[in-house]
Enzyme design. Structure first.
Site, PDB file in Angstrom:
ATOM      1  N   GLN A 243       1.581  10.280  -0.160  1.00  0.00           N
ATOM      2  CA  GLN A 243       1.432  11.428   0.991  1.00  0.00           C
ATOM      3  C   GLN A 243       1.876  12.747   0.348  1.00  0.00           C
ATOM      4  O   GLN A 243       2.010  13.738   1.096  1.00  0.00           O
ATOM      5  CB  GLN A 243       2.190  11.176   2.192  1.00  0.00           C
ATOM      6  CG  GLN A 243       1.369   9.979   2.981  1.00  0.00           C
ATOM      7  CD  GLN A 243       0.087  10.326   3.469  1.00  0.00           C
ATOM      8  OE1 GLN A 243      -0.425  11.521   3.451  1.00  0.00           O
ATOM      9  NE2 GLN A 243      -0.703   9.346   3.834  1.00  0.00           N
TER      10      GLN A 243
ATOM     11  N   ASP B 187       6.630   5.912  -4.031  1.00  0.00           N
ATOM     12  CA  ASP B 187       5.386   6.007  -3.490  1.00  0.00           C
ATOM     13  C   ASP B 187       4.797   7.515  -3.075  1.00  0.00           C
ATOM     14  O   ASP B 187       5.350   8.077  -2.092  1.00  0.00           O
ATOM     15  CB  ASP B 187       5.249   5.358  -2.337  1.00  0.00           C
ATOM     16  CG  ASP B 187       3.815   5.235  -1.489  1.00  0.00           C
ATOM     17  OD1 ASP B 187       3.145   6.081  -1.811  1.00  0.00           O
ATOM     18  OD2 ASP B 187       3.976   4.553  -0.530  1.00  0.00           O
TER      19      ASP B 187
ATOM     20  N   HIS C  66       5.369   2.510   4.237  1.00  0.00           N
ATOM     21  CA  HIS C  66       3.874   2.099   4.513  1.00  0.00           C
ATOM     22  C   HIS C  66       3.735   0.759   4.257  1.00  0.00           C
ATOM     23  O   HIS C  66       4.463   0.202   3.423  1.00  0.00           O
ATOM     24  CB  HIS C  66       2.962   2.611   3.710  1.00  0.00           C
ATOM     25  CG  HIS C  66       1.511   2.669   4.121  1.00  0.00           C
ATOM     26  ND1 HIS C  66       0.589   1.556   3.315  1.00  0.00           N
ATOM     27  CD2 HIS C  66       0.423   3.197   4.833  1.00  0.00           C
ATOM     28  CE1 HIS C  66      -0.638   1.806   3.638  1.00  0.00           C
ATOM     29  NE2 HIS C  66      -0.646   2.725   4.627  1.00  0.00           N
TER      30      HIS C  66
ATOM     31  N   LYS D 231      -6.442  10.836  -1.363  1.00  0.00           N
ATOM     32  CA  LYS D 231      -5.789  11.749  -0.613  1.00  0.00           C
ATOM     33  C   LYS D 231      -5.605  12.958  -1.193  1.00  0.00           C
ATOM     34  O   LYS D 231      -4.705  13.622  -0.569  1.00  0.00           O
ATOM     35  CB  LYS D 231      -4.399  10.862  -0.536  1.00  0.00           C
ATOM     36  CG  LYS D 231      -4.640   9.946   0.178  1.00  0.00           C
ATOM     37  CD  LYS D 231      -3.177   9.069   0.994  1.00  0.00           C
ATOM     38  CE  LYS D 231      -3.267   7.564   1.488  1.00  0.00           C
ATOM     39  NZ  LYS D 231      -3.991   7.340   2.534  1.00  0.00           N
TER      40      LYS D 231
HETATM   41  N1  7TS Z   1       1.788   4.872   0.842  1.00  0.00           N
HETATM   42  C1  7TS Z   1       1.620   5.803   1.831  1.00  0.00           C
HETATM   43  C2  7TS Z   1       2.932   6.404   2.137  1.00  0.00           C
HETATM   44  C3  7TS Z   1       0.350   5.817   2.647  1.00  0.00           C
HETATM   45  O1  7TS Z   1       0.541   7.021   3.363  1.00  0.00           O
HETATM   46  C4  7TS Z   1      -0.863   4.987   2.256  1.00  0.00           C
HETATM   47  C5  7TS Z   1      -2.136   5.401   2.581  1.00  0.00           C
HETATM   48  C6  7TS Z   1      -0.645   4.274   1.178  1.00  0.00           C
HETATM   49  C7  7TS Z   1       0.523   3.791   0.491  1.00  0.00           C
HETATM   50  C8  7TS Z   1      -1.708   3.372   0.616  1.00  0.00           C
HETATM   51  O2  7TS Z   1      -2.735   4.217   0.088  1.00  0.00           O
HETATM   52  P1  7TS Z   1      -4.243   3.653  -0.241  1.00  0.00           P
HETATM   53  O3  7TS Z   1      -5.036   4.850  -0.870  1.00  0.00           O
HETATM   54  O4  7TS Z   1      -3.883   2.696  -1.456  1.00  0.00           O
HETATM   55  O5  7TS Z   1      -4.702   2.914   0.753  1.00  0.00           O
HETATM   56  N2  7TS Z   1      -1.764   5.910   4.092  1.00  0.00           N
HETATM   57  C9  7TS Z   1      -2.875   6.062   5.283  1.00  0.00           C
HETATM   58  C10 7TS Z   1      -2.791   6.633   6.513  1.00  0.00           C
HETATM   59  O6  7TS Z   1      -1.457   7.156   6.680  1.00  0.00           O
HETATM   60  N3  7TS Z   1      -3.642   6.255   7.284  1.00  0.00           N
HETATM   61  O7  7TS Z   1      -4.533   5.741   6.345  1.00  0.00           O
HETATM   62  C11 7TS Z   1      -4.021   5.369   5.113  1.00  0.00           C
END
Ligand code: 7TS
Length: 420
Positions: free
Chosen positions: A217, A214, A137, A240
């Protein structure tokens, strides 16, 4: 408290959890969208919240709201106790050895930036390397690009195969004594691939690199044990994992956090301040400058209790069945191509439909009450690798069932009819 969910007991599978009633715990699933019942298939972007999390947030503001670590009054102490109790729950949830290894952040993005800025800027020097993969990501790419630019280190990227799996031999070839940091997703948000961390982490440690996982997910789909994984850092987000937005976690091994400088300066992260010299607080407070997301920590604790009550192994087994069902149904749709067909996958189905732009698919499905995500999923290099500008993505959670997939597939067939 598990709201309306129930454990079913049967002689052959004594602790199998019934997922039938879980959706009743999620008030938003009662919503109508364009006159249709909402079918929410975008849990990788953010999960919906069970009533117990929503109630915890309201209770916090109605009965507890106060700042933490500073007041001697009743509410201040109550808020502090709750905030620290959440930290303890998180440590237990991922099996951290020491509660001091849990740093509250705003989410995975901030957790990765914290490590890149603090650890990376301190310890990387010209000639060093940071290794990531093609699957990442943007939040596990850009912070490393920034710190590489600042330090003269080089960013290396492990390639993936046509199924969307990291090619382990290539990953191994890219590791050398120059590799100081390896940062890899446990589960790809764009493809659903589950990476073989149990092999990759020891390989990285063999060359002396520290490893950040990370887990954005992963944490809601499988049980996570940071000691068993052996990672040095682990990042995930509350929103999440059925918790609130704006709260997340950085786990870091105590001896590493201790030698890292603060990320932000301000209140809370100090022991004493004079204009000549400031002494920093102990870990984890050294990394928590300013008033934190206290309500978020309360909500996150409620969310972890909720998913733990269901059981992460039960969740993994249930979702794996759903994934198989959805994969089979999608494989029968003419012109549909699944992007990401790894052997080991979490509940994500990315696809293209011949001759139809993913945004059109998303828009038409929305009219049917079906929420999916379309676009590059903040993983542009993955799209480039597969030669597509975007995909449509279905991502499943504990409240989804086969009926949701049936409704989605029916709506998808309508999309095909409209465009052909
Ligand atoms: N890493 C992964 C693998 C992710 O899927 C996401 C967000 C992040 C980091 C960042 O997470 P955050 O909570 O700091 O935003 N992924 C997604 C997605 O797949 N669709 O919207 C956000």
């Amino acid at each position: 408290m598990l709201g309306t969910t129930r454990i079913i007991q049967s002689s052959d599978k004594p602790d199998l959890f019934s997922f039938k009633n879980i959706r009743l715990d999620f008030p938003i699933l009662e919503e109508k969208v364009h006159g249709k019942q909402l079918v929410y298939l975008d849990s990788a972007a953010t999960t919906q919240k069970p009533r117990v999390v929503i109630d915890t947030l309201r209770d916090y503001y109605e009965k507890c709201n106060s700042n933490v670590h500073r007041a001697v009054h009743y509410l201040g102490e109550k808020a502090t106790r709750g905030y620290e109790s959440s930290r303890k729950s998180i440590a237990q949830f991922i099996n951290a050895e020491d509660v001091r290894e849990i740093v509250f952040t705003r989410g995975t993005t901030e957790s990765v930036n914290l490590v890149a800025s603090s650890y990376g800027r301190t310890f990387l020097k010209p000639g060093d390397e940071v290794l990531i993969s093609y699957l990442e990501h943007h939040s596990n790419i850009v912070p490393w690009q920034i710190v590489c630019n600042q330090t003269g280190a080089q960013l290396k990227v492990a390639p993936i195969n046509d199924q969307g799996e990291i090619i382990l031999e290539e990953f191994k070839k890219l590791l050398s004594p120059k590799t100081k940091i390896v940062s890899i997703a446990q589960v790809s948000n764009a493809l659903g691939t589950i990476n073989p961390l149990e092999k990759m982490i020891p390989m990285a440690h063999d060359v002396g690199a520290v490893v950040l996982v990370d887990g954005a997910q992963a944490a809601s789909h499988m049980s996570v044990d940071v000691q068993k994984l052996g990672c040095d850092f682990y990042a995930f987000s509350g929103h999440k994992i059925y918790g609130p937005t704006g709260i997340g976690v950085l786990y870091g091994k105590a001896h590493l956090l201790e030698k890292m400088p603060p990320y932000h300066g301000g209140g809370e992260m100090i022991l004493s301040v004079t204009f000549e010299k400031t002494t920093y607080n102990e870990i984890p407070y050294k990394f928590e400058a300013g008033t934190p997301n206290i309500a978020g920590a309360f909500g996150m604790q409620a969310a972890l209790k909720y998913v733990s009550g269901i059981g992460l192994d039960n969740i993994a087994a249930y979702e794996s069945g759903l994934l198989q069902y959805a994969t089979l149904k999608l494989s029968r749709i003419p012109g549909l191509k699944l992007i990401g067909t790894a052997k080991n996958k979490a509940c994500v189905l990315s696809f293209t439909l011949e001759g139809i732009h993913p945004h059109d698919i998303g828009t038409i499905l929305d009219r049917e009450g079906v929420a999916i995500r379309t676009g590059h999923h903040c993983a542009m290099p993955v799209m480039q690798r597969f030669g597509v500008p975007a995909t449509a993505r279905v991502s499943l959670g504990i409240y989804n069932n086969r009926e949701d997939i049936d409704i989605f597939v029916e709506a998808l067939l309508k999309v095909g009819e409209i465009f052909r």
